[in-house]
Design a protein around this motif. Structure first.
Motif, PDB file in Angstrom:
ATOM      1  N   LYS A  51       0.826  -1.205   0.000  1.00  0.00           N
ATOM      2  CA  LYS A  51       0.000   0.000   0.000  1.00  0.00           C
ATOM      3  C   LYS A  51       0.865   1.261   0.000  1.00  0.00           C
ATOM      4  O   LYS A  51       0.510   2.264  -0.626  1.00  0.00           O
ATOM      5  CB  LYS A  51      -0.931   0.000   1.215  1.00  0.00           C
ATOM      6  N   ARG A  52       2.018   1.193   0.676  1.00  0.00           N
ATOM      7  CA  ARG A  52       2.916   2.346   0.679  1.00  0.00           C
ATOM      8  C   ARG A  52       3.528   2.564  -0.704  1.00  0.00           C
ATOM      9  O   ARG A  52       3.698   3.710  -1.142  1.00  0.00           O
ATOM     10  CB  ARG A  52       4.038   2.145   1.712  1.00  0.00           C
ATOM     11  N   LEU A  53       3.866   1.504  -1.403  1.00  0.00           N
ATOM     12  CA  LEU A  53       4.402   1.644  -2.753  1.00  0.00           C
ATOM     13  C   LEU A  53       3.389   2.334  -3.660  1.00  0.00           C
ATOM     14  O   LEU A  53       3.749   3.219  -4.450  1.00  0.00           O
ATOM     15  CB  LEU A  53       4.772   0.281  -3.339  1.00  0.00           C
ATOM     16  N   THR A  54       2.127   1.942  -3.536  1.00  0.00           N
ATOM     17  CA  THR A  54       1.083   2.558  -4.352  1.00  0.00           C
ATOM     18  C   THR A  54       0.946   4.038  -4.042  1.00  0.00           C
ATOM     19  O   THR A  54       0.884   4.881  -4.951  1.00  0.00           O
ATOM     20  CB  THR A  54      -0.264   1.851  -4.108  1.00  0.00           C
ATOM     21  N   ILE A  55       0.909   4.379  -2.763  1.00  0.00           N
ATOM     22  CA  ILE A  55       0.760   5.778  -2.345  1.00  0.00           C
ATOM     23  C   ILE A  55       1.942   6.620  -2.810  1.00  0.00           C
ATOM     24  O   ILE A  55       1.785   7.759  -3.270  1.00  0.00           O
ATOM     25  CB  ILE A  55       0.595   5.858  -0.813  1.00  0.00           C
TER      26      ILE A  55
END
Length: 283
Positions: A51-55
């Protein structure tokens, strides 16, 4: 300096994490926060950090490893928020609150009424239920606790759970298991959304972010420390170091409450005596 865990590593496809990248993430988690990420947790960590990579708009975990190794303070907060687990509820492990009320507080209430300083610490407070349960236990014995020099410090590494704790508001799902008496002791009828913690309880508690494995800024000793179901996320060396640090800041005769699967070990065992179920007194 970039670690050998990902130097010149080939780019991974989105949603994939190499063993070397997991090793880098585990190394940062251990060196900065004392956390022990076993290989069996790889899929869980991948899911949470994806999720952090996406954000952030990052292509792969190699880029993310470089970011967290750079020491970026904002991302370090997001990183530890993502990889830590928060499980709590009001009056969890009730035998500890029975012991607090029956064994610890009678003496401490007397000291507070005599004008002495009394301090309690919820270390690893998560979304605040433990700290507010402590406060409700205190006020059940000392209703005017706020008029005395008695305070509760509540700390956690996760900024997200601290934000929830500071609001002092909980939805029906969180309070459903509480009986009528406990609800009365904890919540006000202020008409706000959800269930709001009583103002007198909130006034007793101060929430602060703290990395338990870094230097502690607090001065003075504590009379009671709750450190429950947190040590299980650390390896034995880190645990034993923390037990010693807690012993150093606990007043003689004070109490340390720990999780149901945890035991004090190492040098601290000489100064922390088991006195009840997962309860230790400072010799």
């Amino acid at each position: 300096m970039r670690s050998a865990a990902h130097i010149d590593a080939p780019r991974t496809a989105p949603g994939q994490m190499t063993d070397a990248q997991f090793a880098t993430i585990s190394a940062v988690a251990h060196s900065e926060y004392g956390l022990n990420l076993e290989e069996s947790k790889k899929s869980l960590i991948l899911s949470r950090l994806s999720k952090r990579l996406t954000i952030l708009g990052l292509d792969d975990f190699g880029a993310y490893c470089r970011l967290i190794e750079s020491g970026d303070p904002t991302e370090r907060d997001h990183f530890v928020n993502a990889i830590t687990t928060n499980v709590t509820h009001f009056f969890r492990e009730p035998h500890h609150f029975d012991h607090l009320a029956g064994e610890a507080l009678p003496r401490l209430v007397g000291e507070a009424r005599a004008g002495k300083r009394v301090r309690l610490w919820s270390a690893g407070c998560s979304t605040g239920q433990e700290a507010y349960s402590i406060a409700a236990t205190v006020t059940s014995i000392l209703p005017d606790a706020g008029r005395h020099d008695l305070r509760i410090l509540a700390t956690d590494i996760d900024t997200n759970v601290l934000a929830t704790a500071e609001t002092g508001r909980y939805d029906d799902e969180v309070v459903r298991a509480l009986d009528t008496e406990k609800r009365r002791r904890l919540f006000s009828q202020d008409g706000g959304p959800g269930h709001g913690i009583r103002r007198d309880l909130k006034n007793l508690v101060t929430f602060r972010q703290l990395n338990i494995n870094k230097p502690w800024p607090m001065t003075g000793r504590f009379d009671v420390i709750f450190f429950r179901n947190v040590a299980i996320y650390f390896d034995r060396e880190v645990q034993e170091r923390l037990w010693s640090r807690f012993a150093d800041v606990l007043r003689p005769g004070g109490f340390l409450y720990i999780g149901h699967s945890e035991r004090v070990s190492g040098p601290a065992a000489a100064s922390l005596k088991s006195c009840a179920v997962t309860t230790y007194s400072r010799i």
